[in-house]
Every structure is written in C-alpha cells, then in structure tokens.
Design a protein around this motif. Structure first.
Motif: not given
Length: 293
Positions: A68-75
């Motif tokens: 449902h939700t994505l926590f996207l830490v920068s690459a």
C-alpha cells in the motif's frame, strides 16, 4: 498483524533499518527491500522481498506487488541515480502502490549548490506528476557525518566558510518517518517536511564541541574550492563523486543548510537532538579522535 502493507527500501541501511524496526514494533505488516536480502534485518512479522535494485523495473514490480505504501530511501549516489529513482517510482505506481514517502534532501532544487540535492529535486518533480500520493522528507546533513568527516589528525576541512548547518540525527529522521508512515489518513499528502536539528551551527563550532569531548584540539580548516578538490584527489573517486563531496560544504557556505525547522518535534512529540546530545549518546562516533583511538 493489521493494517496496509508498508514496503521499506534500504532496510539494511542507517535510515531504512531504523524505520523498519520502528514499524515492526507496532505490528503493522512490513516488507523489507534490498539489493541483497541476506543483509536485511530479521524483524518479527516482517518479510523480505527477493533482490530488488531500483533501476530494475521488473524486480521492483515483483517486490512491491501488494504494498500500500512505499518508504523510498534515496539510492546510493551515482550518475544514474535519478533514473533509478524514477524507475522505482514507476514500478510502484504500476502495481498499485497508493502512497510513497520519499527521503529527499534539504534545499532540493534544480540549481542547488550541492549537486546531489539536484537529483532529489528531479525525483520530487517526477513524484509530483505521478499518479500516487506522496510525502517528501528533506533531511539536513547527518549529525553522524561531522565526527566521521573529521580526520584522525583532528582536522575537519572543507569549503564551508562561516556558514551554518542544522544537522539532524538518524534517530529523529526515523521517528518522523515512522509517524508519517503509520498515519493512514491524508494529513501528510503533498507535504514537504524539512527534518533538521534544533539549531544551526558553524563547522568551527562543531570542531569546538568535538574538542570538549575528546580533550584534544579539533579544528575546522576552511578550504577554497581548489584546495578542497586537491585534498580529496588522493581518494581516487570519480569526478562526479568528488564534486558532490565538495559542493556539500559549499552549500553550507552559501547559506543553503542553515534552515531550522520544527518538523521533528511537531511530528514526533519530542525535541530534535542537538550535536552535543548526539555526541553524549554516541561516544563511539568520535573514538577515532581519542588518544590511541
């Protein structure tokens, strides 16, 4: 476990790992993503996805299916980082992820002095037009970086001039992120939060704080741009990486890092950690500066 599934990228890292542990403690369903599943933490109730690199759209779609939700830490910084980010975003949208919380950087702008902050702006721009709810967490410099960038000779050097930085603790970032992720409503949609420490200080003041802790002279040596590039030439890094290192200091000198925000206390209910408190709670961070360290 109850609630919508939250996918956490970078779960083996300093930010993603802390966020994953906080979420797991609440009992919400958590899926951990990483390029190497063997490095992902073993958390109660959390599941690990197959290997998923941001730039691999097919792998990301498999890893995010059902979330449902994505926590996207920068690459990790790279010349191709914006494409990696946008591929991950597009994969999330394709499989029906409804919300993305993205870890950005303070002062993200197309013309930011700090070259890597420009990557964050382009990623934010892509998210703004994507068919997904989104929230941006714009982190300041990490408090942990200040002792780490101080050499064993007791010198912190860079072209930061007399500028100030409101550096922030990883713990505060994780607390703020967990608050946003656990709120299933729309209060944080389209929001941008500057996550900073409680005060902005100069690099010379940071050196003074380290001097008080270590009992040895620690000093800040301001460099010119040419001196900064020359002093980092021995690391053998590529030009784009060295430019990122140098311009991170130049952003301080330019006054782009002196923002002090109340987002951490507002989101978490506790004060943001100061540099002095960070050093009190993390003496291992400056052990290399101690005699015999």
């Amino acid at each position: 476990m109850n609630g919508p599934l939250i996918a956490v990228t970078g779960a083996s890292g300093a930010v993603g790992g802390r966020v994953a542990r906080r979420l797991a403690r609440t009992g919400v369903p958590v899926r951990l993503l990483g390029r190497d599943p063997a490095k992902l933490p073993d958390l109660p109730g959390a599941t690990a996805s197959p290997p998923a690199a941001y730039g691999d759209g097919e792998a990301m779609r498999r890893a995010l299916d059902g979330a449902h939700t994505l926590f996207l830490v920068s690459a990790h910084e790279s010349p191709d980082r914006v494409r990696e980010h946008t591929t991950a975003v597009d994969a999330a949208v394709a499989v029906g992820v409804e919300r993305i919380v993205y870890v950005s950087f303070l002062g993200a702008a197309p013309d930011a002095t700090f070259t890597f902050a420009r990557d964050h702006w382009h990623t934010e721009a892509h998210l703004r037009v994507a068919d997904v709810r989104h929230t941006f967490l714009r982190d300041s410099w990490y408090l942990a970086a200040l002792p780490a960038m101080t050499g064993t000779d007791g010198t912190l050097r860079g072209p930061g001039g007399d500028g100030r930085v409101a550096a922030v603790a990883h713990e505060d970032i994780a607390d703020a992120a967990a608050t946003v992720l656990l709120d299933e409503g729309t209060a944080h949609d389209d929001a941008t939060y500057d996550l900073t420490g409680p005060e902005a200080f100069t690099l010379a003041e940071a050196a003074e704080e380290l001097t008080r802790r270590t009992g040895r002279p620690v000093r800040y040596v301001p460099e010119t741009r040419d001196e900064a590039y020359a002093s980092r030439a021995s690391h053998g890094a590529e030009d784009w990486e060295v430019a990122g290192w140098v311009t991170s200091y130049e952003a301080i000198a330019a006054g782009e890092m002196d923002t002090v925000s109340d987002a951490v206390p507002t989101l978490t209910g506790h004060p943001a950690m100061s540099f002095a408190t960070y050093l009190d709670e993390n003496p291992e961070s400056y052990r290399h500066l101690l005699p015999g360290g």
